[in-house]
Motif scaffolding. Structure first.
Motif, PDB file in Angstrom:
ATOM      1  N   PRO A 411       0.834  -1.207   0.000  1.00 51.65           N
ATOM      2  CA  PRO A 411       0.000   0.000   0.000  1.00 51.65           C
ATOM      3  C   PRO A 411       0.870   1.258   0.000  1.00 51.65           C
ATOM      4  O   PRO A 411       1.862   1.315   0.707  1.00 51.65           O
ATOM      5  CB  PRO A 411      -0.778  -0.117   1.315  1.00 51.65           C
ATOM      6  N   TYR A 412       0.440   2.248  -0.759  1.00 49.58           N
ATOM      7  CA  TYR A 412       1.216   3.486  -0.862  1.00 49.58           C
ATOM      8  C   TYR A 412       0.918   4.444   0.288  1.00 49.58           C
ATOM      9  O   TYR A 412       1.762   5.243   0.660  1.00 49.58           O
ATOM     10  CB  TYR A 412       0.917   4.187  -2.184  1.00 49.58           C
ATOM     11  N   ALA A 413      -0.302   4.351   0.772  1.00 43.02           N
ATOM     12  CA  ALA A 413      -0.701   5.311   1.810  1.00 43.02           C
ATOM     13  C   ALA A 413      -2.011   4.855   2.448  1.00 43.02           C
ATOM     14  O   ALA A 413      -2.666   3.926   1.962  1.00 43.02           O
ATOM     15  CB  ALA A 413      -0.893   6.696   1.187  1.00 43.02           C
ATOM     16  N   PHE A 414      -2.339   5.490   3.553  1.00 42.40           N
ATOM     17  CA  PHE A 414      -3.687   5.423   4.108  1.00 42.40           C
ATOM     18  C   PHE A 414      -4.219   6.854   4.120  1.00 42.40           C
ATOM     19  O   PHE A 414      -3.483   7.783   4.448  1.00 42.40           O
ATOM     20  CB  PHE A 414      -3.676   4.867   5.530  1.00 42.40           C
ATOM     21  N   VAL A 415      -5.481   6.988   3.727  1.00 41.00           N
ATOM     22  CA  VAL A 415      -6.112   8.311   3.755  1.00 41.00           C
ATOM     23  C   VAL A 415      -7.213   8.307   4.802  1.00 41.00           C
ATOM     24  O   VAL A 415      -8.021   7.380   4.875  1.00 41.00           O
ATOM     25  CB  VAL A 415      -6.696   8.685   2.372  1.00 41.00           C
ATOM     26  N   ILE A 416      -7.179   9.322   5.664  1.00 41.21           N
ATOM     27  CA  ILE A 416      -8.245   9.529   6.643  1.00 41.21           C
ATOM     28  C   ILE A 416      -9.063  10.708   6.121  1.00 41.21           C
ATOM     29  O   ILE A 416      -8.634  11.866   6.218  1.00 41.21           O
ATOM     30  CB  ILE A 416      -7.650   9.819   8.038  1.00 41.21           C
ATOM     31  N   PRO A 417     -10.221  10.412   5.481  1.00 41.35           N
ATOM     32  CA  PRO A 417     -10.941  11.476   4.768  1.00 41.35           C
ATOM     33  C   PRO A 417     -11.410  12.599   5.684  1.00 41.35           C
ATOM     34  O   PRO A 417     -11.747  12.361   6.856  1.00 41.35           O
ATOM     35  CB  PRO A 417     -12.141  10.740   4.153  1.00 41.35           C
ATOM     36  N   ALA A 418     -11.420  13.798   5.116  1.00 36.94           N
ATOM     37  CA  ALA A 418     -11.930  14.968   5.845  1.00 36.94           C
ATOM     38  C   ALA A 418     -13.439  14.840   6.021  1.00 36.94           C
ATOM     39  O   ALA A 418     -14.098  14.099   5.297  1.00 36.94           O
ATOM     40  CB  ALA A 418     -11.598  16.237   5.066  1.00 36.94           C
ATOM     41  N   GLY A 419     -13.954  15.556   6.996  1.00 38.67           N
ATOM     42  CA  GLY A 419     -15.405  15.677   7.148  1.00 38.67           C
ATOM     43  C   GLY A 419     -16.074  14.501   7.828  1.00 38.67           C
ATOM     44  O   GLY A 419     -17.268  14.272   7.645  1.00 38.67           O
ATOM     45  N   GLN A 420     -15.325  13.730   8.625  1.00 37.82           N
ATOM     46  CA  GLN A 420     -15.953  12.597   9.318  1.00 37.82           C
ATOM     47  C   GLN A 420     -16.782  13.089  10.499  1.00 37.82           C
ATOM     48  O   GLN A 420     -16.475  14.111  11.113  1.00 37.82           O
ATOM     49  CB  GLN A 420     -14.885  11.601   9.787  1.00 37.82           C
ATOM     50  N   ALA A 421     -17.829  12.308  10.803  1.00 38.73           N
ATOM     51  CA  ALA A 421     -18.771  12.733  11.840  1.00 38.73           C
ATOM     52  C   ALA A 421     -18.082  12.887  13.193  1.00 38.73           C
ATOM     53  O   ALA A 421     -18.309  13.850  13.918  1.00 38.73           O
ATOM     54  CB  ALA A 421     -19.911  11.720  11.947  1.00 38.73           C
ATOM     55  N   ASP A 422     -17.208  11.946  13.531  1.00 33.00           N
ATOM     56  CA  ASP A 422     -16.554  12.019  14.842  1.00 33.00           C
ATOM     57  C   ASP A 422     -15.184  12.680  14.692  1.00 33.00           C
ATOM     58  O   ASP A 422     -14.136  12.030  14.682  1.00 33.00           O
ATOM     59  CB  ASP A 422     -16.435  10.621  15.456  1.00 33.00           C
ATOM     60  N   ALA A 423     -15.224  14.010  14.598  1.00 30.58           N
ATOM     61  CA  ALA A 423     -13.985  14.764  14.397  1.00 30.58           C
ATOM     62  C   ALA A 423     -13.043  14.587  15.592  1.00 30.58           C
ATOM     63  O   ALA A 423     -11.818  14.595  15.442  1.00 30.58           O
ATOM     64  CB  ALA A 423     -14.305  16.237  14.191  1.00 30.58           C
ATOM     65  N   GLY A 424     -13.621  14.391  16.779  1.00 29.22           N
ATOM     66  CA  GLY A 424     -12.793  14.201  17.970  1.00 29.22           C
ATOM     67  C   GLY A 424     -11.968  12.926  17.879  1.00 29.22           C
ATOM     68  O   GLY A 424     -10.790  12.907  18.239  1.00 29.22           O
ATOM     69  N   ALA A 425     -12.572  11.856  17.378  1.00 27.87           N
ATOM     70  CA  ALA A 425     -11.842  10.592  17.254  1.00 27.87           C
ATOM     71  C   ALA A 425     -10.779  10.688  16.168  1.00 27.87           C
ATOM     72  O   ALA A 425      -9.682  10.147  16.307  1.00 27.87           O
ATOM     73  CB  ALA A 425     -12.820   9.453  16.970  1.00 27.87           C
ATOM     74  N   VAL A 426     -11.096  11.393  15.078  1.00 28.78           N
ATOM     75  CA  VAL A 426     -10.099  11.583  14.004  1.00 28.78           C
ATOM     76  C   VAL A 426      -8.881  12.317  14.559  1.00 28.78           C
ATOM     77  O   VAL A 426      -7.735  11.921  14.340  1.00 28.78           O
ATOM     78  CB  VAL A 426     -10.712  12.367  12.817  1.00 28.78           C
ATOM     79  N   GLU A 427      -9.146  13.370  15.294  1.00 26.93           N
ATOM     80  CA  GLU A 427      -8.063  14.164  15.873  1.00 26.93           C
ATOM     81  C   GLU A 427      -7.189  13.314  16.794  1.00 26.93           C
ATOM     82  O   GLU A 427      -5.970  13.394  16.778  1.00 26.93           O
ATOM     83  CB  GLU A 427      -8.704  15.286  16.692  1.00 26.93           C
ATOM     84  N   ARG A 428      -7.844  12.493  17.585  1.00 27.07           N
ATOM     85  CA  ARG A 428      -7.102  11.646  18.523  1.00 27.07           C
ATOM     86  C   ARG A 428      -6.264  10.603  17.764  1.00 27.07           C
ATOM     87  O   ARG A 428      -5.130  10.324  18.144  1.00 27.07           O
ATOM     88  CB  ARG A 428      -8.093  10.966  19.478  1.00 27.07           C
TER      89      ARG A 428
END
Ligand SMILES: [Zn+2]
Length: 810
Positions: A411-428
């Protein structure tokens, strides 16, 4: 003495003129002023029933640094309870004078992109190897904290060891858990001479997480984990990490590597070979010194992530563990042969001697024995890392380079898409990656990959970076290999957790990209969450959109009165619950057995949480043969009756995993519990292959989003299952299912290992039921698992926030 004479011969063989001409004025590493630890402390280190506490240990290290120029002390910071966390750098005085130069060079070796070919040649030729020796992460495994003082003294004063250190820097953490070291020492001293001498401590030997501090090394929730993580991957970048543990008393005297299958596919082969190399050196040195009972290739595997020794292996560092047989803290034990068990896989003791050629015959076993075994192991590592310095430095660079090159294919990368409902979990999640020194970028523009378009602001984790293994292992799905014990036989079971995929645990979408990726990104440099609380206008969790963002739970001002039961059995799940609630600034009161027994709980609390404990642990606790009477006995029958009364009076009881046992047994709830496990902790038990077994895996559940506890959850969600509990509700039950396992067995496992999925299919994973004027909620799984499972934190908080009937006027 033999080795000292050899050194003397070597020096006199040289012309004194040549020595003077080639070396600067000699700086003695030792002087008459260097005291042994025993001289400094006034007692013999490792003597029966004698322990140095944290104050004495740090005192000795400070004294060493004062009298010897071969020692430098770093205080990494305060521990959770405010004690100094120290690491001693020990080498020759000449090397200690150049520490900052060597440290800067290690950072370059760790990231070959920063090395010029000239620098690389120069460093491979001359840079000392760096090893980190980690002691006493588990508070009760106290031998290492005592051994560390003797090791430091010997490294400073022994000529042979000083000669090794001319090419090596040894970093010693005398305790990775100073708070636990102190708790155990105090508890042990207090009970000396009583029948509880050397017995269990009735609380966790870390302020929050007890033994699980060795499961925190990718999530980095605890202060001590963070201090060491920053030191390893932000300051020193050692090539070898050695974690000194103790195990049970009935088996081998010491376990050394190699470890057992399976090998995690993300590990560089040089890591696996390096671990075996170090282990063979240790075993050889122990046998040479006449130490019996040395076992290898048993129990501990190379699969799981999250341990102090396993996270370095995803950072191109050789991560090694030893486990010495324990005593009763500092009280010796006597064992005859009949009490000993071999560690050969499932076979009776000593029948298979391939990896255990010289079993310990039994007899007395003292704290001093542990220290001596550990000293031999540590010094053999010191010798190896000096003699093979160049190999370890060169392979460290090579592994970093291979990791970068591996990113030029999928795999070349993992993308964590913008605009997810749980922004707090993305940030963490991004924070967790950054703390582990994973490079994360944020897309400057929208871009497409694999036929999907991702918005500007999406996070991109490229796989062409030195710590690729760490990033990939946290972001991808784990598939524990099926290894039959014999053809057609039951599968080998994982030693520890089998799956940990963070996007699944945290309810975050991360997409693996298998095509070359072209997008400009800004590096994310901020490694701390930017927001802990983002209140939205009129923030109430009845709005599902609000409930989806984990951060909202830290913002609520109207709180119920939550009581969290704290047993005298040192429950790690209790500690993690406390930690998550503190992290979210969610108020609660801890209460113990005497409060439960006294009753009247509805006057004190609206909600009571019983963490993962069995009915027996809650009701009976430990016995007064194990702990002093004030800690014995559990909540008893009267405490169970008081919990039932609490619910009947309108309170809300929240039962976690094993505590669900209280529902049918003590509260009169008509529910059948299906327990996993079987075969105890024996990974080789010839157990019923249909038995549910998953010692740490991520499973799929279907959630009822219309239930208040399911608010903000997706229909199909992931839960953490640790040989957990599932629920069977009888026909016509008044209970309401909150989450249940899918009907198709093959769709249950999301990451890790699961035996017996057919027995889970269709069962309830969480349910609640009215009881009198109140309610009982049963979580069969761990909604707050080790501070990792952000995806289900909201179910736990939702349960706490459910309205309760007002207490009756009494
Ligand atoms: Zn341990």
């Amino acid at each position: 003495m033999r080795t000292r004479r050899a050194v003397a011969v070597c020096i006199t063989a040289l012309s004194p003129m040549v020595v003077r001409a080639q070396t600067p004025a000699p700086v003695p590493a030792r002087s008459a002023a260097v005291p042994t630890p025993s001289q400094h402390l006034g007692f013999t280190v490792g003597a029966d029933r004698t322990l140095a506490d944290w104050g004495q240990i740090t005192g000795y290290f400070q004294r060493l640094a004062t009298v010897s120029r071969a020692v430098h002390i770093d205080t990494l910071g305060p521990t959770t309870n405010g004690q100094p966390f120290i690491v001693a750098a020990v080498s020759t005085p000449a090397n200690i004078a150049r520490l900052s130069e060597f440290r800067a060079a290690q950072a370059k070796l760790a990231d070959p992109r920063r090395l010029t070919p000239d620098e690389e040649r120069r460093l491979v030729a001359a840079q000392p190897s760096v090893i980190f020796i980690s002691n006493n992460i588990h508070g009760s495994e106290i031998g290492g904290s005592q051994m560390a003082m003797e090791l430091a003294y010997r490294l400073v004063t022994n000529d042979t060891l000083q000669r090794y250190l001319a090419k090596e820097i040894v970093l010693i953490a005398p305790s990775m858990n100073p708070d636990g070291q102190r708790m155990i020492t105090e508890w042990y001293r207090k009970n000396l001479g009583t029948k509880w001498e050397g017995g269990p401590i009735p609380w966790l030997y870390h302020p929050y997480v007890g033994h699980d501090n060795n499961r925190d090394w990718f999530m980095v929730t605890q202060k001590e984990t963070r201090l060491v993580t920053d030191y390893l991957y932000g300051a020193w970048f050692p090539e070898i990490f050695y974690d000194v543990h103790q195990m049970g008393a009935e088996g081998a005297r010491i376990f050394v590597p190699p470890l057992v299958d399976p090998v995690n596919p993300n590990l560089d082969p040089m890591i696996v070979r390096g671990i075996a190399h170090v282990g063979a050196e240790m075993a050889f040195a122990l046998e040479e010194r006449g130490k019996s009972g040395v076992a290898n290739s048993v129990i501990y595997d190379l699969w799981w992530h999250g341990g102090a020794r396993s996270t370095p292996t995803r950072h191109n560092m050789v991560g090694v563990i030893t486990e010495a047989a324990s005593v009763r803290i500092a009280t010796p034990i006597v064992q005859d042969t009949s009490q000993l068990r071999g560690h050969a896989r499932g076979l009776p003791k000593y029948e298979r001697r391939i990896n255990f050629p010289n079993p310990w015959p039994g007899g007395e076993w003292h704290l001093r024995d542990i220290i001596e075994y550990e000293l031999i192991a540590a010094e053999s590592l010191v010798r190896l890392a000096s003699e093979q310095r160049e190999d370890y430095v060169r392979s460290f660079v090579a592994m970093g380079r291979r990791a970068i090159e591996a990113g030029s294919k999928p795999p070349y990368a993992f993308v964590i898409p913008a605009g997810q409902a749980d922004a707090g979990a993305v940030e963490r999640l991004v924070d967790v990656l950054r703390v582990g020194r994973v490079e994360v970028g944020q897309a400057k523009t929208s871009f497409s990959a694999g036929g999907t378009t991702y918005g500007a602001g999406s996070y991109v984790v490229r796989m062409n970076q030195p710590y690729r293994a760490h990033a990939k292992d946290l972001l991808e799905v784990q598939r524990f290999p099926r290894m039959e014990q014999y053809p057609g036989g039951p599968p080998e079971r994982p030693y520890d957790v089998a799956g940990w995929t963070l996007p699944l645990q945290m309810g975050v979408t991360a997409v693996q990209i298998d095509q070359p990726l072209s997008v400009e990104t800004t590096p994310v440099t901020d490694a701390t969450p930017r927001t802990r609380c983002t209140p939205r206008a009129g923030s109430t969790l009845t709005d599902a959109a609000v409930a989806r963002d984990t951060r909202q739970y830290a913002c609520l001002t109207r709180q119920p009165r939550v009581g969290l039961y704290k047993s005298w059995t040192a429950s790690m799940d209790e500690g993690w619950t406390r930690w998550v609630m503190d992290d979210f600034k969610f108020p609660y009161i801890s209460f113990g057995d005497s409060v439960a027994r006294a009753g009247g709980l509805r006057k004190k609390f609206d909600v009571i949480v019983i963490p993962d404990l069995s009915l027996r642990e809650v009701r009976d606790g430990m016995t007064d043969a194990q702990v002093p009477p004030q800690y014995a006995g559990g909540i008893g029958a009267e405490g169970l009756a008081a919990l039932k009364q609490f619910a009947e009076d309108g309170g809300h009881l929240v039962l976690i995993d094993g505590a669900s046992e209280l529902a049918p047994a003590a509260l009169g709830v008509d529910v059948k519990l299906v327990r996993a496990g079987g075969g105890g902790g024996n990974r080789n038990a010839a157990a019923d292959a249909e038995q549910i077994y998953a010692p740490g895996s991520i499973l799929r559940v279907v959630v009822d989003g219309t239930h208040p506890v399911g608010r903000g959850m997706s229909d199909s969600s992931a839960i953490y299952f640790v040989n957990s509990t599932s629920l069977e509700l009888p026909a016509g039950s008044q209970a309401r299912v909150i989450a249940r396992y899918p009907d198709r067995p093959e769709s249950i496992l999301l990451s890790g290992f699961l035996q017996g999925p057919a027995k889970l299919a269709g069962k309830a994973a969480a349910a609640d039921i009215a009881l009198g004027k109140g309610r009982v909620t049963m979580f069969g799984f761990r909604p707050l698992y080790r501070g990792q499972s952000y995806g289900t934190f909201k179910m736990f908080f939702n349960a706490l926030l459910e309205p309760v009937s007002p207490p009756a006027v009494q």
